[in-house]
Design a protein around this motif. Structure first.
Motif, mmCIF file in Angstrom:
data_model
loop_
_atom_site.group_PDB
_atom_site.id
_atom_site.type_symbol
_atom_site.label_atom_id
_atom_site.label_comp_id
_atom_site.label_asym_id
_atom_site.label_seq_id
_atom_site.Cartn_x
_atom_site.Cartn_y
_atom_site.Cartn_z
ATOM 1 N N LYS A 34 8.270 5.029 25.681
ATOM 2 C CA LYS A 34 6.946 5.774 25.879
ATOM 3 C C LYS A 34 5.707 4.989 25.819
ATOM 4 C CE LYS A 34 9.522 9.989 26.294
ATOM 5 N NZ LYS A 34 10.764 10.100 25.641
ATOM 6 N N GLY A 35 5.837 3.870 25.657
ATOM 7 C CA GLY A 35 4.442 3.065 25.386
ATOM 8 C C GLY A 35 3.907 2.489 26.978
ATOM 9 N N THR A 36 2.501 2.197 26.940
ATOM 10 C CA THR A 36 2.158 1.460 28.166
ATOM 11 C C THR A 36 1.644 0.101 27.796
ATOM 12 O OG1 THR A 36 1.226 3.744 28.598
ATOM 13 C CG2 THR A 36 0.290 1.907 29.787
ATOM 14 N N HIS A 37 2.509 -0.640 28.712
ATOM 15 C CA HIS A 37 1.906 -2.318 28.632
ATOM 16 C C HIS A 37 0.606 -2.336 29.438
ATOM 17 C CE1 HIS A 37 2.244 -6.321 30.773
ATOM 18 N NE2 HIS A 37 2.475 -6.714 29.464
ATOM 19 N N THR A 38 -0.350 -3.078 28.749
ATOM 20 C CA THR A 38 -1.493 -3.457 29.093
ATOM 21 C C THR A 38 -1.944 -4.755 29.593
ATOM 22 O OG1 THR A 38 -2.573 -3.520 27.205
ATOM 23 C CG2 THR A 38 -2.600 -1.170 28.081
ATOM 24 N N GLY A 39 -1.174 -5.635 29.246
ATOM 25 C CA GLY A 39 -1.507 -7.027 29.663
ATOM 26 C C GLY A 39 -0.682 -7.956 28.845
ATOM 27 N N THR A 40 -0.567 -9.360 29.400
ATOM 28 C CA THR A 40 0.198 -10.391 28.828
ATOM 29 C C THR A 40 -0.483 -11.653 28.877
ATOM 30 O OG1 THR A 40 2.317 -9.223 29.464
ATOM 31 C CG2 THR A 40 2.313 -11.557 28.859
ATOM 32 N N GLN A 41 -0.614 -12.402 28.086
ATOM 33 C CA GLN A 41 -1.218 -13.676 27.960
ATOM 34 C C GLN A 41 -0.033 -14.601 27.536
ATOM 35 O OE1 GLN A 41 -4.686 -13.468 25.230
ATOM 36 N NE2 GLN A 41 -5.982 -13.175 27.119
ATOM 37 N N HIS A 42 -0.160 -15.688 28.462
ATOM 38 C CA HIS A 42 1.006 -16.893 28.170
ATOM 39 C C HIS A 42 -0.090 -18.073 27.659
ATOM 40 C CE1 HIS A 42 4.129 -19.617 29.071
ATOM 41 N NE2 HIS A 42 3.262 -20.412 29.502
ATOM 42 N N TRP A 43 0.367 -18.464 26.292
ATOM 43 C CA TRP A 43 -0.399 -19.684 25.713
ATOM 44 C C TRP A 43 0.155 -20.797 26.040
ATOM 45 C CZ3 TRP A 43 -3.365 -18.487 20.703
ATOM 46 C CH2 TRP A 43 -4.279 -17.556 20.940
ATOM 47 N N GLY A 44 1.557 -20.761 26.373
ATOM 48 C CA GLY A 44 2.460 -21.959 26.660
ATOM 49 C C GLY A 44 3.122 -22.681 25.309
ATOM 50 N N ARG A 45 3.419 -23.975 25.657
ATOM 51 C CA ARG A 45 4.198 -24.538 24.627
ATOM 52 C C ARG A 45 3.308 -25.032 23.585
ATOM 53 N NH1 ARG A 45 9.437 -27.177 25.334
ATOM 54 N NH2 ARG A 45 9.118 -26.324 27.189
ATOM 55 N N ARG A 46 3.585 -25.039 22.263
ATOM 56 C CA ARG A 46 2.924 -25.283 20.999
ATOM 57 C C ARG A 46 3.794 -25.996 20.073
ATOM 58 N NH1 ARG A 46 -2.997 -23.559 21.621
ATOM 59 N NH2 ARG A 46 -2.957 -22.270 23.416
ATOM 60 N N MET A 47 3.399 -27.205 19.422
ATOM 61 C CA MET A 47 3.876 -27.578 18.505
ATOM 62 C C MET A 47 3.789 -26.512 17.203
ATOM 63 S SD MET A 47 5.163 -30.504 18.700
ATOM 64 C CE MET A 47 5.549 -31.074 17.046
ATOM 65 N N LEU A 48 4.742 -26.224 16.319
ATOM 66 C CA LEU A 48 4.796 -25.242 15.209
ATOM 67 C C LEU A 48 4.575 -26.068 13.913
ATOM 68 C CD1 LEU A 48 8.093 -23.751 15.996
ATOM 69 C CD2 LEU A 48 6.187 -22.734 16.454
ATOM 70 N N THR A 49 3.734 -25.574 13.222
ATOM 71 C CA THR A 49 3.549 -26.131 11.865
ATOM 72 C C THR A 49 4.639 -26.486 10.823
ATOM 73 O OG1 THR A 49 1.718 -24.564 11.618
ATOM 74 C CG2 THR A 49 2.032 -25.579 9.788
ATOM 75 N N PHE A 50 5.713 -25.598 11.119
ATOM 76 C CA PHE A 50 7.000 -25.996 10.137
ATOM 77 C C PHE A 50 8.122 -25.581 11.138
ATOM 78 C CE2 PHE A 50 5.323 -21.936 8.927
ATOM 79 C CZ PHE A 50 6.517 -21.128 8.983
ATOM 80 N N PRO A 51 9.306 -26.246 11.231
ATOM 81 C CA PRO A 51 10.349 -25.784 12.017
ATOM 82 C C PRO A 51 10.897 -24.421 11.814
ATOM 83 C CG PRO A 51 10.904 -27.775 10.772
ATOM 84 C CD PRO A 51 9.746 -27.350 10.165
ATOM 85 N N LEU A 52 11.038 -23.713 12.853
ATOM 86 C CA LEU A 52 11.770 -22.472 12.912
ATOM 87 C C LEU A 52 13.099 -22.495 13.671
ATOM 88 C CD1 LEU A 52 8.414 -20.352 13.960
ATOM 89 C CD2 LEU A 52 9.580 -20.408 11.559
ATOM 90 N N LYS A 53 14.245 -21.906 12.960
ATOM 91 C CA LYS A 53 15.365 -22.139 13.614
ATOM 92 C C LYS A 53 15.689 -23.671 14.159
ATOM 93 C CE LYS A 53 15.567 -17.233 14.748
ATOM 94 N NZ LYS A 53 15.806 -16.294 15.711
ATOM 95 N N LYS A 54 15.322 -24.666 13.443
ATOM 96 C CA LYS A 54 15.490 -25.913 13.492
ATOM 97 C C LYS A 54 14.808 -26.374 14.887
ATOM 98 C CE LYS A 54 19.853 -26.248 11.169
ATOM 99 N NZ LYS A 54 21.302 -26.419 11.365
ATOM 100 N N GLN A 55 13.702 -25.815 15.309
ATOM 101 C CA GLN A 55 12.929 -26.140 16.353
ATOM 102 C C GLN A 55 11.511 -26.436 16.000
ATOM 103 O OE1 GLN A 55 13.320 -23.855 20.103
ATOM 104 N NE2 GLN A 55 15.245 -23.203 19.728
ATOM 105 N N ASN A 56 10.765 -27.448 16.552
ATOM 106 C CA ASN A 56 9.521 -27.890 16.350
ATOM 107 C C ASN A 56 8.496 -27.286 17.389
ATOM 108 O OD1 ASN A 56 10.433 -29.276 13.937
ATOM 109 N ND2 ASN A 56 10.992 -31.082 15.268
ATOM 110 N N GLU A 57 9.043 -26.959 18.418
ATOM 111 C CA GLU A 57 7.946 -26.335 19.360
ATOM 112 C C GLU A 57 8.269 -25.085 19.793
ATOM 113 O OE1 GLU A 57 6.351 -30.200 22.148
ATOM 114 O OE2 GLU A 57 8.301 -29.177 22.840
#
Length: 132
Positions: A34-57
């Motif tokens: 029961k919420g209302t979606h007002t918008g989405t922004q796609h920022w694209g692929r970025r390098m991560l500061t540190f690996p998350l779940k063994k991924q760098n991007e």
């Protein structure tokens, strides 16, 4: 109803169609709670500061919505169990600063410049250190 923004980092191994499905799942959860979606922004692929779940991007999305705490809890639960979601964060936006169509990041030209470090500043710091 309050304004919120959910920042999501998806796995960089997803295709464009898979990303669209993941974002549509998030929007669907917002609607079911029961919420209302007002918008989405796609920022694209970025390098991560540190690996998350063994991924760098990661692929960044910012999803704005209005609703209550139950929507936030439903989103949190669904994104926690989603294997394609590396990280997420629900933020409550300040109501006075939210306007329709407002971008998350201001233009670089509109951002204030950092004051340059001058020799006078170094002299002031040296004087303060000498006094201590």
């Amino acid at each position: 109803m309050r304004n919120y923004e959910t920042a999501v980092i998806f796995s960089a191994s997803l295709s464009e169609s898979e990303l669209e499905q993941e974002v549509s799942k998030v929007v669907e959860v917002i609607g079911k709670a029961k919420g209302t979606h007002t918008g989405t922004q796609h920022w694209g692929r970025r390098m991560l500061t540190f690996p998350l779940k063994k991924q760098n991007e990661g692929i960044y999305y910012f999803i704005r919505w209005t609703g209550g705490e139950e929507v936030s809890a439903a989103l949190d639960w669904n994104l926690k169990i989603n294997e394609n979601c590396l990280r997420h964060l629900n933020l409550r936006l300040d109501d006075s600063r939210v306007t329709a169509g407002e971008d998350r990041m201001p233009d670089e030209a509109a951002m204030p410049e950092e004051p340059a470090f001058t020799d006078d500043d170094a002299e002031d710091e040296a004087e303060q250190d000498a006094e201590e």
